[in-house]
Design a protein around this motif. Structure first.
Motif, PDB file in Angstrom:
ATOM      1  N   GLU A 147       8.955-137.888 -66.069  1.00 33.50           N
ATOM      2  CA  GLU A 147       8.492-136.567 -65.652  1.00 33.50           C
ATOM      3  C   GLU A 147       6.994-136.458 -65.918  1.00 33.50           C
ATOM      4  OE1 GLU A 147       9.433-131.850 -66.583  1.00 33.50           O
ATOM      5  OE2 GLU A 147      10.537-133.440 -67.610  1.00 33.50           O
ATOM      6  N   ARG A 148       6.291-135.838 -64.964  1.00 31.45           N
ATOM      7  CA  ARG A 148       4.855-135.644 -65.179  1.00 31.45           C
ATOM      8  C   ARG A 148       4.438-134.276 -64.677  1.00 31.45           C
ATOM      9  NH1 ARG A 148       4.023-139.641 -61.169  1.00 31.45           N
ATOM     10  NH2 ARG A 148       5.360-140.888 -62.537  1.00 31.45           N
ATOM     11  N   GLU A 149       3.361-133.763 -65.252  1.00 30.62           N
ATOM     12  CA  GLU A 149       2.802-132.506 -64.779  1.00 30.62           C
ATOM     13  C   GLU A 149       1.293-132.530 -64.988  1.00 30.62           C
ATOM     14  OE1 GLU A 149       2.946-129.368 -68.490  1.00 30.62           O
ATOM     15  OE2 GLU A 149       4.743-129.532 -67.259  1.00 30.62           O
ATOM     16  N   MET A 150       0.585-131.747 -64.171  1.00 26.03           N
ATOM     17  CA  MET A 150      -0.860-131.648 -64.296  1.00 26.03           C
ATOM     18  C   MET A 150      -1.201-130.483 -65.217  1.00 26.03           C
ATOM     19  SD  MET A 150      -2.041-134.161 -62.583  1.00 26.03           S
ATOM     20  CE  MET A 150      -3.777-133.736 -62.667  1.00 26.03           C
ATOM     21  N   GLN A 151      -2.052-130.734 -66.188  1.00 26.46           N
ATOM     22  CA  GLN A 151      -2.572-129.685 -67.058  1.00 26.46           C
ATOM     23  C   GLN A 151      -4.095-129.705 -66.975  1.00 26.46           C
ATOM     24  OE1 GLN A 151      -1.067-130.035 -71.052  1.00 26.46           O
ATOM     25  NE2 GLN A 151       1.088-130.035 -70.416  1.00 26.46           N
ATOM     26  N   ARG A 152      -4.709-128.585 -67.332  1.00 27.72           N
ATOM     27  CA  ARG A 152      -6.168-128.522 -67.340  1.00 27.72           C
ATOM     28  C   ARG A 152      -6.623-128.195 -68.759  1.00 27.72           C
ATOM     29  NH1 ARG A 152      -8.717-128.697 -62.675  1.00 27.72           N
ATOM     30  NH2 ARG A 152     -10.552-127.576 -63.396  1.00 27.72           N
ATOM     31  N   VAL A 153      -7.637-128.924 -69.227  1.00 27.41           N
ATOM     32  CA  VAL A 153      -8.171-128.679 -70.566  1.00 27.41           C
ATOM     33  C   VAL A 153      -9.654-128.332 -70.454  1.00 27.41           C
ATOM     34  CG1 VAL A 153      -6.515-130.182 -71.721  1.00 27.41           C
ATOM     35  CG2 VAL A 153      -8.684-131.144 -70.915  1.00 27.41           C
ATOM     36  N   VAL A 163      -5.651-133.125 -66.238  1.00 24.42           N
ATOM     37  CA  VAL A 163      -5.067-134.237 -66.993  1.00 24.42           C
ATOM     38  C   VAL A 163      -3.621-134.418 -66.540  1.00 24.42           C
ATOM     39  CG1 VAL A 163      -4.545-135.172 -69.274  1.00 24.42           C
ATOM     40  CG2 VAL A 163      -6.529-133.673 -68.970  1.00 24.42           C
ATOM     41  N   LYS A 164      -3.263-135.639 -66.166  1.00 24.32           N
ATOM     42  CA  LYS A 164      -1.873-135.941 -65.816  1.00 24.32           C
ATOM     43  C   LYS A 164      -1.121-136.286 -67.094  1.00 24.32           C
ATOM     44  CE  LYS A 164      -1.021-138.438 -62.177  1.00 24.32           C
ATOM     45  NZ  LYS A 164      -0.934-139.631 -61.293  1.00 24.32           N
ATOM     46  N   CYS A 165      -0.101-135.455 -67.415  1.00 24.84           N
ATOM     47  CA  CYS A 165       0.664-135.649 -68.639  1.00 24.84           C
ATOM     48  C   CYS A 165       2.053-136.185 -68.291  1.00 24.84           C
ATOM     49  CB  CYS A 165       0.792-134.335 -69.403  1.00 24.84           C
ATOM     50  SG  CYS A 165      -0.809-133.598 -69.846  1.00 24.84           S
ATOM     51  N   VAL A 166       2.512-137.190 -69.031  1.00 19.76           N
ATOM     52  CA  VAL A 166       3.790-137.847 -68.765  1.00 19.76           C
ATOM     53  C   VAL A 166       4.740-137.578 -69.923  1.00 19.76           C
ATOM     54  CG1 VAL A 166       4.926-140.040 -68.280  1.00 19.76           C
ATOM     55  CG2 VAL A 166       2.607-139.623 -67.437  1.00 19.76           C
ATOM     56  N   LYS A 175      -3.548-138.923 -68.918  1.00 25.64           N
ATOM     57  CA  LYS A 175      -4.719-139.582 -68.329  1.00 25.64           C
ATOM     58  C   LYS A 175      -5.545-138.553 -67.576  1.00 25.64           C
ATOM     59  CE  LYS A 175      -6.124-143.370 -65.285  1.00 25.64           C
ATOM     60  NZ  LYS A 175      -5.667-144.442 -64.364  1.00 25.64           N
ATOM     61  N   ALA A 176      -6.816-138.497 -67.893  1.00 25.64           N
ATOM     62  CA  ALA A 176      -7.728-137.582 -67.204  1.00 25.64           C
ATOM     63  C   ALA A 176      -7.949-138.048 -65.765  1.00 25.64           C
ATOM     64  CB  ALA A 176      -9.060-137.505 -67.945  1.00 25.64           C
ATOM     65  N   GLU A 177      -8.103-137.094 -64.850  1.00 32.30           N
ATOM     66  CA  GLU A 177      -8.338-137.416 -63.449  1.00 32.30           C
ATOM     67  C   GLU A 177      -9.743-137.980 -63.270  1.00 32.30           C
ATOM     68  OE1 GLU A 177      -5.987-136.880 -60.520  1.00 32.30           O
ATOM     69  OE2 GLU A 177      -5.047-137.435 -62.406  1.00 32.30           O
ATOM     70  N   TYR A 178      -9.799-139.205 -62.738  1.00 31.18           N
ATOM     71  CA  TYR A 178     -11.070-139.931 -62.645  1.00 31.18           C
ATOM     72  C   TYR A 178     -12.122-139.167 -61.846  1.00 31.18           C
ATOM     73  CZ  TYR A 178     -14.484-143.159 -60.705  1.00 31.18           C
ATOM     74  OH  TYR A 178     -15.652-143.732 -60.290  1.00 31.18           O
ATOM     75  N   GLU A 179     -11.758-138.652 -60.658  1.00 35.70           N
ATOM     76  CA  GLU A 179     -12.752-138.022 -59.790  1.00 35.70           C
ATOM     77  C   GLU A 179     -13.408-136.827 -60.481  1.00 35.70           C
ATOM     78  OE1 GLU A 179     -14.039-139.010 -57.076  1.00 35.70           O
ATOM     79  OE2 GLU A 179     -12.706-140.696 -56.632  1.00 35.70           O
ATOM     80  N   GLU A 180     -12.616-136.040 -61.235  1.00 34.72           N
ATOM     81  CA  GLU A 180     -13.186-134.893 -61.930  1.00 34.72           C
ATOM     82  C   GLU A 180     -14.083-135.343 -63.078  1.00 34.72           C
ATOM     83  OE1 GLU A 180     -10.502-131.747 -62.951  1.00 34.72           O
ATOM     84  OE2 GLU A 180      -9.368-131.939 -61.080  1.00 34.72           O
ATOM     85  N   CYS A 181     -13.683-136.408 -63.774  1.00 28.94           N
ATOM     86  CA  CYS A 181     -14.527-136.955 -64.840  1.00 28.94           C
ATOM     87  C   CYS A 181     -15.837-137.487 -64.263  1.00 28.94           C
ATOM     88  CB  CYS A 181     -13.789-138.054 -65.586  1.00 28.94           C
ATOM     89  SG  CYS A 181     -12.403-137.473 -66.599  1.00 28.94           S
ATOM     90  N   LYS A 182     -15.740-138.158 -63.156  1.00 25.99           N
ATOM     91  CA  LYS A 182     -16.940-138.695 -62.494  1.00 25.99           C
ATOM     92  C   LYS A 182     -17.895-137.574 -62.117  1.00 25.99           C
ATOM     93  CE  LYS A 182     -18.272-140.844 -58.111  1.00 25.99           C
ATOM     94  NZ  LYS A 182     -17.755-141.426 -56.834  1.00 25.99           N
ATOM     95  N   GLN A 183     -17.354-136.492 -61.510  1.00 23.14           N
ATOM     96  CA  GLN A 183     -18.203-135.384 -61.086  1.00 23.14           C
ATOM     97  C   GLN A 183     -18.844-134.684 -62.279  1.00 23.14           C
ATOM     98  OE1 GLN A 183     -18.818-134.840 -57.733  1.00 23.14           O
ATOM     99  NE2 GLN A 183     -20.452-133.625 -58.661  1.00 23.14           N
TER     100      GLN A 183
END
Length: 401
Positions: free
Chosen positions: A336-342, A351-354, A364-372
């Motif tokens: 099971e996974r869900e997206m959370q925002r920190v 952040v994708k939480c498993v 795992k943090a979303e790469y594109e948002e970290c890059k931006q």
């Protein structure tokens, strides 16, 4: 695992949904408080009362337009999806409520746009109907977030029958928008000769339900009834169950399509991969191989759901030199996974939480948002990832208090 189950034997509408979710435990004061963040207080009055239908007691919700709104010279104007999006985004609602609300409204806009031949962003919602829809849809998002369920399930959706009067004249039931929204959703028809599911109700179901099945095995904690405004030969109510189900490892049957290619540019294969992902492929990858006559090539592998298989095949045959595929059924196991925002010093990051057995295993943090964020603040991207780790640790520590 905490779940919510919709028993839609008499369909679903926006007001029935609000009634059912309030009846199952969402606090009325909390709903009113959150709706006030839309700055539409002068446009409507939310009437919540206990009521019954054919001996079944529950909660009835009515969205009444204020007299000033009815007599306003502008009440025949139309709001577009863009303007409704702005109302929601400019509010002080939480990001998760905004996201859930816009997902539901977008489904209505997509359906109406397709039916009327317009771009979804420019679909016009009648001003009076728009207020109803905003309250019903944003209210649904508020209530669903408040219940903190891990999964939402539903029975088949009863659509009714007969004909309905609307702004475009007399139309058959189900209304075209309702049918369009519920594409690929299991439904039943004709239980009563009236409309039982509205486009708003259809959007609430389509945007939020994870799976459809007959009453699952669960430990029922609460039952809620949303009382409708119509009189049928069956109770015009929406029934919901809140309970716990035993969490199991999820197996899903998917299709793997494979083909060997040794006469194409890697650049074109990159383009093909993008098209396959856009079409709904779950995974697309290549493996270096040696083909006949010792030619260097790649094996293209595509993991796709059976409902998207034909579209994936069409892309492979149209965009590559392949003239044949290997097809195999595989069982996929998913945690099971869900997206959370920190919140970090560099802004909010998704952040994708498993999870397994309701316990977080990894994230795992979303790469594109970290890059931006790294580009916006001119810092190394590793600092962004480190700030996410700190924020996630603080959130986990707070949850233990």
């Amino acid at each position: 695992m905490r779940v919510l189950y919709y028993d839609c034997f008499s369909g679903i509408s926006g007001d029935m949904n609000l009634g059912a979710l309030l009846d199952v435990g969402v606090e009325e004061a909390y709903l009113r408080q959150e709706l006030s963040k839309l700055s539409l207080d002068s446009a409507f009055e939310l009437v919540i009362q206990k009521a019954s239908k054919m001996g079944i007691s529950g909660t009835k919700v009515t969205v009444k337009l204020t007299p000033q709104w009815h007599v306003s010279p502008h009440h025949h104007e139309h709001r577009t999806f863009k303007s409704i999006e702005a109302i929601i985004n400019n509010s002080t609602l939480s990001p998760s409520i905004k996201e859930r609300s816009l997902k539901m409204f977008w489904m209505v806009a997509l359906a109406e746009g397709k039916i009327h031949g317009k771009e979804p962003q420019n679909v016009g919602f009648h001003e009076v109907g728009a207020v109803d829809s905003i309250v019903d849809i944003v209210g649904a998002a508020i209530c669903l977030e408040a219940l903190h369920v891990k999964k939402i399930m539903a029975s088949k959706i009863e659509l009714g029958g007969g004909f309905v009067q609307c702004a475009h004249g007399t139309l058959p039931v189900p209304a075209p928008a309702t049918l369009e929204i519920l594409h690929n959703v299991p439904v039943t028809l004709g239980r009563v000769p009236f409309e039982t599911t509205t486009p708003t109700g259809a959007a609430i179901i389509k945007a939020n339900v994870d799976m459809y099945e007959k009453m699952p095995s669960l430990t029922i904690e609460k039952i809620g009834y949303g009382i409708g405004h119509k009189e049928f030969d069956i109770p015009n109510v929406l029934r919901v169950f809140l309970g716990e189900v035993e969490e199991k490892v999820a197996f899903s049957e998917e299709v793997v399509l494979e083909t060997n290619i040794d006469d194409m540019s890697p650049e074109i294969l990159s383009y093909v991969q993008e098209k396959l992902f856009e079409a709904g492929a779950k995974d697309v990858y290549t493996t270096a191989i040696t083909t006949k006559k010792n030619r260097l090539g790649v094996k293209l592998s595509v993991l796709v759901g059976q409902e998207k298989e034909a579209e994936a095949m069409e892309i492979i045959f149209a965009e590559t030199s392949s003239i044949g595929l290997r097809r195999s059924l595989v069982q996929k196991v998913m945690l099971e996974r869900e997206m959370q925002r920190v919140l970090t010093p560099y802004g909010e990051i998704s952040v994708k939480c498993v999870f397994a057995h309701e316990k977080m295993l990894k994230y795992k943090a979303e790469y594109e948002e970290c890059k931006q964020a790294a580009l916006n603040h001119n810092v190394p991207i590793l600092k962004i990832y480190e700030s996410v780790t700190v924020a996630m640790k603080e959130r986990q520590d707070d949850s233990k208090i």
